[in-house]
Enzyme design. Structure first.
Site, short mmCIF file in Angstrom:
data_model
loop_
_atom_site.label_atom_id
_atom_site.label_comp_id
_atom_site.label_asym_id
_atom_site.label_seq_id
_atom_site.Cartn_x
_atom_site.Cartn_y
_atom_site.Cartn_z
N SER A 225 53.50 51.15 54.84
CA SER A 225 54.78 50.75 54.23
C SER A 225 55.59 51.99 53.91
O SER A 225 55.03 53.06 53.65
CB SER A 225 54.52 50.00 52.93
OG SER A 225 54.11 50.89 51.92
N ASP A 226 56.91 51.86 53.92
CA ASP A 226 57.68 52.94 53.31
C ASP A 226 57.29 52.95 51.84
O ASP A 226 56.77 51.96 51.31
CB ASP A 226 59.19 52.72 53.49
CG ASP A 226 59.97 54.02 53.24
OD1 ASP A 226 59.38 54.97 52.67
OD2 ASP A 226 61.15 54.10 53.61
N TRP A 227 57.52 54.08 51.20
CA TRP A 227 57.01 54.27 49.83
C TRP A 227 57.67 53.29 48.85
O TRP A 227 58.83 53.45 48.47
CB TRP A 227 57.21 55.73 49.43
CG TRP A 227 56.02 56.59 49.74
CD1 TRP A 227 55.36 57.40 48.84
CD2 TRP A 227 55.31 56.76 50.98
NE1 TRP A 227 54.28 58.01 49.45
CE2 TRP A 227 54.23 57.65 50.76
CE3 TRP A 227 55.45 56.21 52.26
CZ2 TRP A 227 53.33 58.02 51.76
CZ3 TRP A 227 54.55 56.58 53.25
CH2 TRP A 227 53.52 57.46 53.00
#
Ligand code: BGC
Length: 752
Positions: A225-227
């Site tokens: 996932s993106d952060w």
């Protein structure tokens, strides 16, 4: 190597998210180590202390290569691979498993705050160069993260907004670059974006993360996932999101365990994602330690300098004002010469090992060069100070043979997290430029900006060098180009428009109430300006050199693989060595589907000594000719005579060829809703129907017909649905005939 079966449910769930901001979860009991993933993309941002994704806390020194806006302008996969290899070395030396990049999102609007991290408005450029970067980095035993998947084309409301895109546009424009990188380079990981796509979060989008990415494109790696992009972790597992970053502190691990226990999540789904995390850890273990430190700082600085030299785009050079002679008296004006703007703000901010200033580098060649700051880069409304700085600039310009004026966007205007609201340069800088032009017409403008700006002075300034953001060696590379040590060869990967109001997404950016409608459809970047026949400041693919190139003897044909092979002789007709970016655009007209006037399909960067001719061969892949057919949910190559333009830019076509391409058959199942025209076009029943209709119309009286002479009845009746025809046809159409026709069509040609 840990076997899935050795892990408890809780352990498997714990692997589904990180252990901290940058590290994966270790499990000591079974010997699973922890690995670091970190930014990226144009350098290594390894934070030894506390982590953040906004580029705030300190990171260790690393080479700051040019951000992708710059490297992309080289149009040279070999250069991207070389820089990628250097990045991979630094990643390996620092014991990091995955470098978070490259970003291949399409530059939909010049306003997107993160355009400096992206490559192009065109998916073939973004995909080809993105794949080269991945190959380079991954050759060093470390991984990459292809981001931000997908349709993440603005920063405004990025964690909630839905990018609403029709499927054909999504496939042909917004996913095509990702697809190429996955198919050509197999990045170890793909990073799903924050936003929703057609109302489903990327992090929960099974269609995107599993059906398209894995089943269609054959992605073998892990989705991270993106952060902070995870909204519902359990939905994410089902969608194919393998690793949540950063750590959720154990809360989402508990949700996964609870979901398995209450039966709402099948444990086999978790097993699939756990296995992918284990696979990544295995790859990282195998690759670890491939490159031994210490880092050769000077050698990598030299690579950064080469890349920066290749990134600049010469936009204008009247009367060969450039390159400058070292003997000329030179006035250097503008704060950027002394305080370089070399990267954008946010998670990609690298702490450079060293930093070259253009002013120093110019003075190394021309020691007598004078300097005036010209304007302030800070936020100030001190009018007296502005006037003083301007007068100083005018004073040095007046006494010089040539004034090199460095203007651009102050750092605060371009960042991750928010978009620009204007594409104009600051007014105070433009005023200084005007004042300088009044006393000295020999002006070279050097631009520092991460995304396009309007150039209202274009016709009044004899030389303009678009220097983007060039990384830590940008200052010396700029001097290399100004004095001709490097012959500029970059070309624009994004159109420079006349006005913000002209840009394709102008009326649909940044959307409202978290809904962003991609109303311009396929017509992004040059596709838009060309379709609407609009004037632009500089077109996509454009860029000058200190030498000139001629194209001749172009030919093209379809090879055994079904690809189009183009061959063209390119000659360096000037007296300096240089490089030319040869571009190939195609279109098909007329076509069954809406199409841009021309679309880039392939390109090559060619090095040519003065006077040299090379025969350049460029291959357009057959699959890149395909459009996404929404009727059959498939890529379809439409047959016909394609126009193949061999060009120096999207608006500088040097040779136009025509190539006959066989099409893919599209056989649609016939139903009562199929039109008469569709039935007529059907390979099996079409001819039967034609015969039957001919029989019917033969009996009609010509004499009493009111129809205009020569009228094509099919044009009138073609849109009639078969079911309606059966009802309206009365006695002319026997009972059951239409049903029989439909059955014959569908039975005779099995459709999937
Ligand atoms: C960015 C990513 C980055 C991550 C980690 C996010 O804010 O969108 O590109 O890799 O942070 O810093």
């Amino acid at each position: 190597m840990t076997d899935l079966k050795d892990l408890t449910l809780e352990e498997k769930a714990s692997l589904a998210s990180g252990s901290s901001f940058w590290y994966t979860q270790p499990i000591e009991r079974v010997g699973i180590p922890s690995f670091m993933l970190t930014d990226g993309p144009h350098g290594l941002r390894k934070q030894p202390g506390s982590g953040d994704n906004l580029g705030i806390e300190a990171s260790i020194p690393a080479t700051c290569f040019p951000p992708l806006v710059g490297m992309g302008s080289s149009w040279d996969p070999e250069l991207l691979e070389k820089v990628g290899k250097a990045l991979g070395e630094e990643t390996s030396i620092e014991n990091v498993a995955v470098l978070l990049g490259p970003g291949v999102n399409i530059k939909r609007s010049p306003l997107c705050g993160r355009n400096f991290e992206y490559i192009s408005e065109d998916p073939i450029v973004a995909g080809t160069l993105g794949a080269a970067y991945v190959n380079g980095v991954q050759s060093q035993g470390v991984g990459t993260s292809l981001k931000h998947f997908a349709a993440n084309n603005q920063e405004e409301d990025r964690m909630r907004a839905s990018s609403n895109v029709d499927e054909r546009t999504l496939r042909e424009i917004y996913l095509r670059g990702f697809q190429r990188v996955v198919e050509d380079a197999q990045p170890w990981t793909v990073m799903c974006s924050y936003n929703k796509i057609n109302d489903v979060y990327a992090s929960e989008n099974r269609w995107l993360l599993t059906d398209v990415l894995r089943d269609e494109w054959g992605f073998k790696g892990l989705v991270v996932s993106d952060w902070g992009a995870v909204a519902d972790r359990v939905n994410g597992i089902e969608a194919g999101l393998d690793l949540e970053m950063p750590s959720s502190g154990g809360s989402t691990d508990a949700e996964i365990v609870a979901a398995v226990k209450d039966g709402s999540l099948d444990e086999s789904e978790l097993d699939i994602t756990t296995q992918r995390v284990l696979d990544l850890i295995n790859k990282a273990t195998e690759g670890a330690g491939k490159v031994e430190g210490p880092l050769d700082v000077e050698a990598h600085h030299a690579v950064a300098r080469e890349a920066a030299g290749r990134a600049m785009v010469l936009l204008r050079n009247e009367d060969n004002l450039l390159p400058l002679s070292p003997d000329a008296s030179i006035a250097v004006i503008g704060a950027f010469a002394d305080k370089p703007r070399y990267q954008g703000a946010g998670s990609s901010m690298i702490n450079p090992t060293k930093l070259d200033k253009a002013l120093d580098a110019i003075r190394e060649v021309a020691p007598s060069a004078t300097y005036a700051k010209g304007f302030s880069l800070g936020v100030t409304d001190d009018k007296d100070e502005a006037a003083r700085l301007r007068d100083e600039a005018v004073a040095v310009a007046k006494d010089a043979d040539v004034a090199v004026v460095f203007i651009g966007l102050p750092a605060r205007l371009e960042s991750e997290g928010y978009d620009r609201t204007s594409i104009d340069l600051p007014a105070d800088q433009l005023e200084v430029l005007d004042a300088v032009l009044e006393v000295n017409p020999n002006v070279v403008v050097v631009l520092s900006n991460g995304s396009v700006v309007t150039l209202p002075f274009r016709d009044r300034v004899p030389a303009i060098l678009e220097a983007w953001l060039l990384g830590q060696a940008g200052g010396s590379a700029t001097a290399d180009v100004l004095f001709g040590k490097v012959n500029p060869s970059g070309k624009l990967t994004e159109t420079v428009p006349l006005l913000l109001e002209d840009t394709p997404a102008y009326l649909n950016f940044p959307g409202q109430f978290s809904e962003v409608n991609y109303g311009e459809g396929l017509f992004v970047g040059y596709r838009w300006y060309d379709a609407r026949n609009m004037e632009v400041t500089y077109p996509f693919g454009y860029g000058l050199s200190y030498t000139t190139f001629e194209y001749s003897n172009a030919s093209a044909g379809v090879n055994d693989d079904g690809d189009i092979e183009i061959s063209v002789d390119v000659t360096n007709t000037g007296d300096r060595d240089g490089r030319e970016v040869v571009q190939v655009y195609t279109t098909l007209s007329p076509s069954m589907v809406q199409r841009p006037v021309r679309e880039l399909k392939a390109f090559a960067s060619v090095e040519l000594a003065a006077g040299e001719t090379k025969t350049v061969t460029i291959v357009v892949r057959r699959k890149d000719l395909a459009y996404w057919d929404v009727r059959v949910s498939k890529w379809i190559v439409e047959g016909g005579s394609y126009t193949v333009d061999v060009a120096a830019s999207s608006r500088d076509i040097r040779e136009s060829l025509s190539v006959e391409v066989d099409g893919d058959a599209v056989v649609l199942p016939l139903t009562e809703d199929s039109s008469l025209a569709e039935a007529m076009a059907h390979p099996v029943v079409g001819p039967m129907l034609e015969q039957a209709l001919a029989g019917m119309t033969a009996g009609m009286s010509q004499e009493n017909s009111m129809a205009p002479e020569g009228m094509d009845m099919m044009s009138m009746m073609g849109s009639l649905p078969l079911g309606r025809l059966a009802r309206m046809g009365g006695s002319m159409i026997p009972d059951g005939a239409i049903e029989q026709l439909i059955a014959a069509a569908n039975g005779a040609v099995p459709t999937e």
